[in-house]
Design a protein around this motif. Structure first.
Motif, PDB file in Angstrom:
ATOM      1  N   ARG A  36       0.868  -1.178   0.000  1.00  0.00           N
ATOM      2  CA  ARG A  36       0.000   0.000   0.000  1.00  0.00           C
ATOM      3  C   ARG A  36       0.902   1.224   0.000  1.00  0.00           C
ATOM      4  O   ARG A  36       1.977   1.206   0.628  1.00  0.00           O
ATOM      5  CB  ARG A  36      -0.906   0.028   1.234  1.00  0.00           C
ATOM      6  N   ALA A  37       0.467   2.267  -0.667  1.00  0.00           N
ATOM      7  CA  ALA A  37       1.270   3.486  -0.741  1.00  0.00           C
ATOM      8  C   ALA A  37       0.370   4.657  -1.110  1.00  0.00           C
ATOM      9  O   ALA A  37      -0.845   4.489  -1.337  1.00  0.00           O
ATOM     10  CB  ALA A  37       2.392   3.321  -1.775  1.00  0.00           C
ATOM     11  N   GLN A  38       0.955   5.824  -1.164  1.00  0.00           N
ATOM     12  CA  GLN A  38       0.261   7.016  -1.651  1.00  0.00           C
ATOM     13  C   GLN A  38       1.112   7.642  -2.751  1.00  0.00           C
ATOM     14  O   GLN A  38       2.344   7.719  -2.626  1.00  0.00           O
ATOM     15  CB  GLN A  38       0.053   8.031  -0.526  1.00  0.00           C
ATOM     16  N   TYR A  39       0.430   8.065  -3.810  1.00  0.00           N
ATOM     17  CA  TYR A  39       1.157   8.779  -4.857  1.00  0.00           C
ATOM     18  C   TYR A  39       0.604  10.194  -4.978  1.00  0.00           C
ATOM     19  O   TYR A  39      -0.571  10.454  -4.739  1.00  0.00           O
ATOM     20  CB  TYR A  39       1.078   8.046  -6.197  1.00  0.00           C
ATOM     21  N   GLN A  93      15.511  -2.731  -1.341  1.00  0.00           N
ATOM     22  CA  GLN A  93      15.422  -2.762  -2.800  1.00  0.00           C
ATOM     23  C   GLN A  93      13.968  -2.913  -3.265  1.00  0.00           C
ATOM     24  O   GLN A  93      13.557  -2.311  -4.257  1.00  0.00           O
ATOM     25  CB  GLN A  93      16.281  -3.899  -3.342  1.00  0.00           C
ATOM     26  N   LEU A  94      13.201  -3.732  -2.533  1.00  0.00           N
ATOM     27  CA  LEU A  94      11.789  -3.914  -2.875  1.00  0.00           C
ATOM     28  C   LEU A  94      11.013  -2.601  -2.731  1.00  0.00           C
ATOM     29  O   LEU A  94      10.181  -2.264  -3.577  1.00  0.00           O
ATOM     30  CB  LEU A  94      11.167  -4.979  -1.983  1.00  0.00           C
ATOM     31  N   GLU A  95      11.280  -1.885  -1.665  1.00  0.00           N
ATOM     32  CA  GLU A  95      10.578  -0.612  -1.465  1.00  0.00           C
ATOM     33  C   GLU A  95      10.858   0.353  -2.609  1.00  0.00           C
ATOM     34  O   GLU A  95       9.948   1.011  -3.119  1.00  0.00           O
ATOM     35  CB  GLU A  95      10.989   0.024  -0.137  1.00  0.00           C
ATOM     36  N   GLN A  96      12.133   0.413  -3.034  1.00  0.00           N
ATOM     37  CA  GLN A  96      12.460   1.312  -4.140  1.00  0.00           C
ATOM     38  C   GLN A  96      11.794   0.853  -5.438  1.00  0.00           C
ATOM     39  O   GLN A  96      11.297   1.676  -6.219  1.00  0.00           O
ATOM     40  CB  GLN A  96      13.976   1.389  -4.330  1.00  0.00           C
ATOM     41  N   SER A  97      11.746  -0.458  -5.663  1.00  0.00           N
ATOM     42  CA  SER A  97      11.099  -0.980  -6.873  1.00  0.00           C
ATOM     43  C   SER A  97       9.607  -0.656  -6.871  1.00  0.00           C
ATOM     44  O   SER A  97       9.030  -0.319  -7.920  1.00  0.00           O
ATOM     45  CB  SER A  97      11.303  -2.496  -6.967  1.00  0.00           C
ATOM     46  N   ILE A  98       8.976  -0.751  -5.705  1.00  0.00           N
ATOM     47  CA  ILE A  98       7.546  -0.448  -5.607  1.00  0.00           C
ATOM     48  C   ILE A  98       7.303   1.042  -5.813  1.00  0.00           C
ATOM     49  O   ILE A  98       6.338   1.444  -6.477  1.00  0.00           O
ATOM     50  CB  ILE A  98       6.998  -0.935  -4.257  1.00  0.00           C
ATOM     51  N   ARG A  99       8.178   1.881  -5.263  1.00  0.00           N
ATOM     52  CA  ARG A  99       8.063   3.322  -5.503  1.00  0.00           C
ATOM     53  C   ARG A  99       8.119   3.624  -7.002  1.00  0.00           C
ATOM     54  O   ARG A  99       7.316   4.396  -7.531  1.00  0.00           O
ATOM     55  CB  ARG A  99       9.184   4.076  -4.782  1.00  0.00           C
ATOM     56  N   ASP A 100       9.085   3.001  -7.676  1.00  0.00           N
ATOM     57  CA  ASP A 100       9.222   3.221  -9.116  1.00  0.00           C
ATOM     58  C   ASP A 100       7.984   2.717  -9.865  1.00  0.00           C
ATOM     59  O   ASP A 100       7.517   3.365 -10.811  1.00  0.00           O
ATOM     60  CB  ASP A 100      10.474   2.510  -9.638  1.00  0.00           C
ATOM     61  N   LYS A 101       7.457   1.569  -9.444  1.00  0.00           N
ATOM     62  CA  LYS A 101       6.290   0.975 -10.093  1.00  0.00           C
ATOM     63  C   LYS A 101       5.065   1.880  -9.950  1.00  0.00           C
ATOM     64  O   LYS A 101       4.354   2.154 -10.933  1.00  0.00           O
ATOM     65  CB  LYS A 101       6.016  -0.397  -9.475  1.00  0.00           C
ATOM     66  N   VAL A 102       4.815   2.342  -8.733  1.00  0.00           N
ATOM     67  CA  VAL A 102       3.652   3.212  -8.485  1.00  0.00           C
ATOM     68  C   VAL A 102       3.790   4.524  -9.251  1.00  0.00           C
ATOM     69  O   VAL A 102       2.829   5.011  -9.866  1.00  0.00           O
ATOM     70  CB  VAL A 102       3.501   3.470  -6.973  1.00  0.00           C
ATOM     71  N   LEU A 157       5.444   5.113 -11.993  1.00  0.00           N
ATOM     72  CA  LEU A 157       5.300   4.896 -13.421  1.00  0.00           C
ATOM     73  C   LEU A 157       3.849   4.620 -13.807  1.00  0.00           C
ATOM     74  O   LEU A 157       3.330   5.185 -14.784  1.00  0.00           O
ATOM     75  CB  LEU A 157       6.192   3.722 -13.854  1.00  0.00           C
ATOM     76  N   GLU A 158       3.167   3.772 -13.031  1.00  0.00           N
ATOM     77  CA  GLU A 158       1.801   3.395 -13.359  1.00  0.00           C
ATOM     78  C   GLU A 158       0.830   4.569 -13.281  1.00  0.00           C
ATOM     79  O   GLU A 158      -0.128   4.651 -14.057  1.00  0.00           O
ATOM     80  CB  GLU A 158       1.326   2.282 -12.412  1.00  0.00           C
ATOM     81  N   HIS A 159       1.064   5.479 -12.345  1.00  0.00           N
ATOM     82  CA  HIS A 159       0.120   6.583 -12.121  1.00  0.00           C
ATOM     83  C   HIS A 159       0.650   7.918 -12.615  1.00  0.00           C
ATOM     84  O   HIS A 159       0.021   8.957 -12.350  1.00  0.00           O
ATOM     85  CB  HIS A 159      -0.207   6.679 -10.621  1.00  0.00           C
ATOM     86  N   HIS A 160       1.793   7.882 -13.305  1.00  0.00           N
ATOM     87  CA  HIS A 160       2.408   9.125 -13.804  1.00  0.00           C
ATOM     88  C   HIS A 160       2.516  10.132 -12.670  1.00  0.00           C
ATOM     89  O   HIS A 160       2.199  11.323 -12.828  1.00  0.00           O
ATOM     90  CB  HIS A 160       1.595   9.706 -14.968  1.00  0.00           C
ATOM     91  N   ALA A 161       2.947   9.656 -11.525  1.00  0.00           N
ATOM     92  CA  ALA A 161       2.970  10.471 -10.312  1.00  0.00           C
ATOM     93  C   ALA A 161       4.261  11.275 -10.223  1.00  0.00           C
ATOM     94  O   ALA A 161       5.281  10.936 -10.838  1.00  0.00           O
ATOM     95  CB  ALA A 161       2.829   9.576  -9.087  1.00  0.00           C
ATOM     96  N   ASP A 162       4.188  12.330  -9.446  1.00  0.00           N
ATOM     97  CA  ASP A 162       5.372  13.145  -9.174  1.00  0.00           C
ATOM     98  C   ASP A 162       6.091  12.682  -7.911  1.00  0.00           C
ATOM     99  O   ASP A 162       7.305  12.840  -7.793  1.00  0.00           O
ATOM    100  CB  ASP A 162       4.969  14.615  -9.017  1.00  0.00           C
TER     101      ASP A 162
END
Length: 357
Positions: free
Chosen positions: A171-174, A265-274, A276-281
C-alpha cells in the motif's frame, strides 16, 4: 556440507620438488622455483560450481567467533610450529614454504562451497592502484608521487550469497503536483495525494553478505560487484599460497542482513512501479507485507588484494578486487585543492546568476 577443513595442498613440482602455488595469471598451479605449471584436476562427475543449498535445511547457522585470538599449527612437511590468527584457513609455512589449509580448532564450521579464484596478479594490482590514485583530484601531488604500496597480501574473504523469491502486497500514496499562479503572478505548487495498492514479485539472485567483521566494510563495498556466478566448486588448490579467512558471521545473521537489504530494494522498486503506473510526481508511505520462498545460499571465498602506503606518518589502506581489478581505498586530502575547487564553483555560480539575471 560440514567437513573437517584440514586438507593438504602441498602439490610438489614433478621437476624440482618445490611446493606449487596457485597462479592467478594462468589459473593453474605454478612452481615458483622452476616455473612449471599444471592444471588443477577436477573429476568429471564433480560439480563445477558451488551448489545452491536449501536454507530451510541448514544445520549450522550460528556465528563462529571462537574466542581465541591465535592458534598454533604444526606443519606436517617440516614440523615447524607457527602461530596464526584463529580465523585464517590457509597460509604458507614460513620455514619450508608448505601450503596447507588450517584445521578448525574443535569447531564444526561449514566448509566453503565455492571459490572465485584470483584473476588479477599482485603486479597488476599495483598498476591498477597507481592509476586509481592518479585520478584522485583532491589527493596531494606529493602523495601521488611518493605512494609506494607495501607488499600486496592476497586473501580470500568469506561471503554468503542468497537466492530468494519475494512476494509482496503493498500500500502506498502517490502525489500529483499542480502548479498555479495567483492574481499577483506568484507561482504556487500543491500536491494531491491518492491511495495505491497492489502485488509485486521479484527474484533476487546472489544477494551478497560479507561474513566477517574484521575489515573495513566501506572499502569492501567499494570493491563490489563480484561476479559470483563465475565461481568454481571449492578445491584447496585454488587457495594454495594465499590466506583464507573463515566466516565469523553465521548463516542466520547473514540472512537477516540480506533480508534488510532486499526489503530496501523492494521498497524502491515499488516506488518506481507506483510512480510509473500513475504518472505520479511523488510516492510516500510505502507499506509492504513480504513473503520469501525457495531461499537458497552459498558460502563463497572471494579474492581481495590488500596493501597500504604511508604519507606524512599516516597509513592509508586500500584493496583491489582480485577478480575484476576494481580499487577501493582512502587517500590524504589536499586542503588547498578543496578550497580552490569551492572558490571556482562559487565563481561559476555567480557568473551564471549574473548573466541569467
Amino acid at each position: 556440507m560440514i567437513e573437517n577443513t584440514k586438507e593438504e595442498t602441498d602439490k610438489k613440482c614433478p621437476r624440482c620438488g618445490g611446493v606449487m602455488d596457485y597462479n592467478p595469471a594462468a589459473g593453474k598451479l605454478k612452481c615458483p622455483y622452476c616455473d612449471y605449471e599444471e592444471e588443477i584436476q577436477v573429476k568429471e562427475d564433480a560439480p563445477k560450481r558451488a551448489q545452491e543449498l536449501d536454507f530451510s535445511q541448514a544445520e549450522k547457522t550460528a556465528d563462529c567467533n571462537w574466542g581465541m585470538k591465535t592458534k598454533t599449527v604444526i606443519c606436517e612437511s617440516c614440523g615447524a610450529e607457527t602461530v596464526y590468527d584463529d580465523l585464517q584457513t590457509a597460509a604458507v609455512c614460513p620455514f619450508c614454504g608448505s601450503n596447507h589449509v588450517m584445521e578448525a580448532n574443535n569447531v564444526n564450521t561449514m566448509a566453503p562451497g565455492g571459490v572465485v579464484p584470483f584473476q588479477i596478479t599482485d603486479k597488476q594490482a599495483s598498476g591498477l592502484f597507481k592509476g586509481w590514485l592518479k585520478r584522485k583530484w583532491f589527493c596531494p601531488k606529493l602523495a601521488k608521487e611518493g605512494a609506494k604500496p607495501d607488499k600486496f597480501k592476497g586473501i580470500y574473504l568469506p561471503y554468503w550469497t542468497f537466492d530468494t523469491e519475494s512476494t509482496c502486497r503493498y500500500r502506498a500514496q502517490y502525489g500529483i503536483t499542480h502548479t498555479t499562479k495567483d492574481k499577483d503572478g506568484n507561482t504556487r505548487s500543491h500536491t494531491n495525494w491518492y491511495p495505491a495498492s497492489g502485488f509485486y514479485q521479484e527474484f533476487f539472485n546472489d544477494e551478497l553478505v560479507f561474513a566477517s567483521s574484521r575489515h573495513d566494510p566501506e572499502l569492501l563495498r567499494g570493491l563490489e560487484p563480484f561476479d559470483t556466478e563465475n565461481n568454481k566448486a571449492y578445491k584447496p588448490e585454488y587457495i594454495a599460497g594465499f590466506v583464507a579467512e573463515r566466516y565469523s558471521l553465521g548463516l542466520s545473521g547473514a540472512w537477516s542482513q540480506a533480508k534488510t537489504s532486499i526489503l530496501g530494494q523492494l521498497e524502491q522498486s515499488i516506488r518506481d512501479k507506483v510512480q510509473l503506473e500513475h504518472h505520479a510526481d511523488k510516492v510516500r508511505n510505502v507499506q509492504m507485507d513480504t513473503d520469501f520462498s525457495n531461499v537458497t545460499y552459498k558460502y563463497l571465498l572471494l579474492p581481495v588484494w590488500m596493501s597500504s602506503y604511508k604519507y606524512k606518518e599516516k597509513i592509508y589502506h586500500f584493496m583491489v578486487n582480485g577478480q575484476t581489478g576494481k580499487v577501493a581505498g582512502k587517500t590524504p586530502v589536499s586542503i588547498p585543492k578543496v578550497i580552490l575547487t569551492v572558490l571556482f564553483v562559487l565563481a561559476v555560480l555567480a557568473l551564471v546568476y549574473y548573466f541569467s539575471g
